[in-house]
Enzyme design. Structure first.
Site, PDB file in Angstrom:
ATOM      1  N   HIS A 276      -8.699   4.875   5.803  1.00  0.00           N
ATOM      2  CA  HIS A 276      -9.093   4.747   4.392  1.00  0.00           C
ATOM      3  C   HIS A 276     -10.582   5.031   4.207  1.00  0.00           C
ATOM      4  CE1 HIS A 276      -5.188   3.072   3.200  1.00  0.00           C
ATOM      5  NE2 HIS A 276      -5.240   2.392   4.329  1.00  0.00           N
TER       6      HIS A 276
ATOM      7  N   ASN B 212      -0.417   0.034  -0.670  1.00  0.00           N
ATOM      8  CA  ASN B 212      -0.436   1.490  -0.740  1.00  0.00           C
ATOM      9  C   ASN B 212       0.280   1.956  -2.000  1.00  0.00           C
ATOM     10  OD1 ASN B 212      -1.823   2.215   1.668  1.00  0.00           O
ATOM     11  ND2 ASN B 212       0.013   1.837   2.875  1.00  0.00           N
TER      12      ASN B 212
ATOM     13  N   TYR C  74      -8.007  -6.449   9.647  1.00  0.00           N
ATOM     14  CA  TYR C  74      -8.878  -6.022   8.563  1.00  0.00           C
ATOM     15  C   TYR C  74     -10.194  -6.800   8.561  1.00  0.00           C
ATOM     16  CZ  TYR C  74      -5.643  -2.868   6.215  1.00  0.00           C
ATOM     17  OH  TYR C  74      -4.840  -1.788   5.902  1.00  0.00           O
TER      18      TYR C  74
END
Length: 487
Positions: free
Chosen positions: A56, A130, A339
């Site tokens: 990303h 997404n 993350y």
């Protein structure tokens, strides 16, 4: 080892027993922190790029608000920002491509990240999804390998052989790559795509009742795809096409918006539903669990500075507010660690003090020091807990709703190996024109693959989902579906 292959090891040289399935408590999970191979694999993966995001990397963002439009939602969750109709919560959204680097064109065929940060009174709630309702893989231990297959070889070049080698050896990817090669595979703009939680989450209400929930952000602008030839043209002429479109629409006060719907699933249904609700490669039928409107998301403010707000934004599925909890989805369990760990590496341990990441409520904890500490470092307040000097204490009412687990701790696969019914159903829903475009997109993408065995292995997956699909892709590539597959 057979075939003279080397044994896969950890960084410490310890042999790896299972590289396909993470270590879980029982068949459903959740994951175990003792799975050092999984943690080392994800942690090392997060540190493979300096300083851009590993995935990303190329994106755009904007600020706005979320407004609740349904008074009934508080029946299902005690999350305060969803408590009553008309309530508004400030938020930030970041949209992105997945596999490419910072300078990559916006109009490539790739999933789009749909990441949202809600600045609630109980802290930041991040929903990191997404523009597709499913994903390529369903176990976090495979994520570094998947992304490696989409990146570059040691020679610095993209390689369609490794892309299709991985997908054809990972049949669970079939559902996602069908979305990816369909008409929605290249969104016309960020404004003209839906967003999905993909994962199933748990909602808990004030009475302690639990429900499973799946999020659907439906574009109020409508869903539109981009013709592949136009997408290729724009990639050369304006690689920032989607970023520019989002920015200009907000500057012109044509504020994009999305209506949030959720599927609410009774808690016990996960035990008997025909699909595993915690398998991110599967969808949960809207016929079985109709969508319920929750509210509206509106983006009405561009970033003051792209780097300060978009590049320094840090969104993590670990950021869950009271009333919203994780499910035992194996991908989600891995992302909860991965993350936040990536942000700590890329932006530092104090990345949540950066304005775009700063919560709206007061922060009270015992975290101290670290690079770029800019909030006064809590002065001379106590640095340990428990203490007898009035330091912050826990609130037991915010503990998660217990989830029963059972079984032996082991590296186990999902029960279901049916990777074909849902992609086949998706194919059969398409019009003849849509099928023709899908087949062409697949064949064009696979044509550069040098080894026919990889093409035939993927064609077998198409054929198992729907014989017509497999036959048509094979014919376009000048190949035939093997007779052994047809039996």
């Amino acid at each position: 080892m057979s075939n003279n292959k080397k044994t896969l090891t950890t960084g410490a040289g310890i042999p790896v027993g299972d590289n396909q399935h993470s270590l879980t408590a029982g068949n459903r999970g959740p994951g175990l922190i003792q799975d050092y191979h999984l943690l080392e694999k994800l942690a090392h993966f997060n540190r493979e790029r300096i300083p851009e995001r590993v995935v990303h990397a190329k994106g755009a963002g904007a600020f706005g608000y979320f407004e609740v439009t349904n008074d009934e939602i508080s029946k299902y969750t005690k999350a305060k920002f969803l408590s009553e109709k008309g309530k508004r919560t400030n938020m930030f959204a970041r949209f992105s491509t997945v596999a490419g680097e910072q300078g990559y064109p916006d109009t490539v065929r790739d999933p789009r990240g749909f990441a949202l940060k809600f600045y609630t009174e109980d802290g930041n709630y991040d929903l990191v999804g997404n523009n597709t309702p499913v994903f390529f893989i369903r176990d976090a231990i495979k994520f570094p390998d998947f992304i490696h297959s989409q990146k570059r070889l040691g020679n610095g070049l993209k390689d369609p052989n490794m892309v299709w080698d991985f997908w054809s050896l990972s049949p669970e990817s079939l559902h996602q790559i069908t979305y990816l090669h369909g008409d929605r595979g290249i969104p016309a703009t960020y404004r003209h795509m839906n967003g999905y939680s993909s994962h199933t989450f748990k909602w808990v209400n004030e009475e302690g009742e639990a429900f499973w929930v799946v999020y659907h952000f439906i574009s109020d602008q409508g869903v539109q795809g981009l013709d592949p030839e136009l997408a290729d043209k724009l990639a050369g002429e304006n690689p920032d096409y989607h970023r520019e479109d989002l920015y200009n629409s907000i500057e012109n006060e044509d504020f994009p918006s999305w209506t949030l719907y959720v599927q609410i699933i009774p808690y016990e249904d996960y035990k008997t539903y025909k699909w595993d609700m915690f398998d991110i490669t599967k969808t949960i039928s809207k016929k079985d669990y109709p969508r319920i409107e929750v509210g509206k998301m509106v983006l009405n403010q561009n970033p003051g500075n792209h780097f300060a707000d978009v590049e320094q934004s840090a969104l993590s599925p670990a950021n869950l507010v009271p009333g919203i909890e994780a499910s035992p989805d194996k991908m989600l369990q891995g992302r909860i660690f991965s993350y936040a760990d990536a942000h700590r590496y890329r932006l530092g341990a104090n990345h949540q003090q950066i304005p775009v990441n700063r919560p709206a409520n007061e922060i009270n904890n015992y975290q101290r020091d670290g690079f770029m500490r800019v909030d006064g470092n809590s002065g001379n307040a106590p640095v340990y807990e428990p203490n007898s000097v009035d330091g912050p204490v826990e609130d037991p009412s915010t503990k998660i709703k217990p989830f029963e687990v059972s079984g032996e701790a082991d590296s186990v696969a999902y029960d279901s190996t049916d990777h074909y019914t849902q992609p086949g159903d998706l194919y059969r829903l398409m019009s003849e024109d849509e099928k023709a475009r899908l087949v062409k997109n697949f064949a064009d993408h696979m044509r550069p693959v040098e080894r026919d065995e990889i093409k035939l292995r993927q064609i077998e997956h198409f054929y198992k989902a729907d014989p017509d699909w497999g036959e048509r892709v094979a014919a376009d590539l000048g190949l035939s579906v093997p007779e052994s597959v047809k039996k």
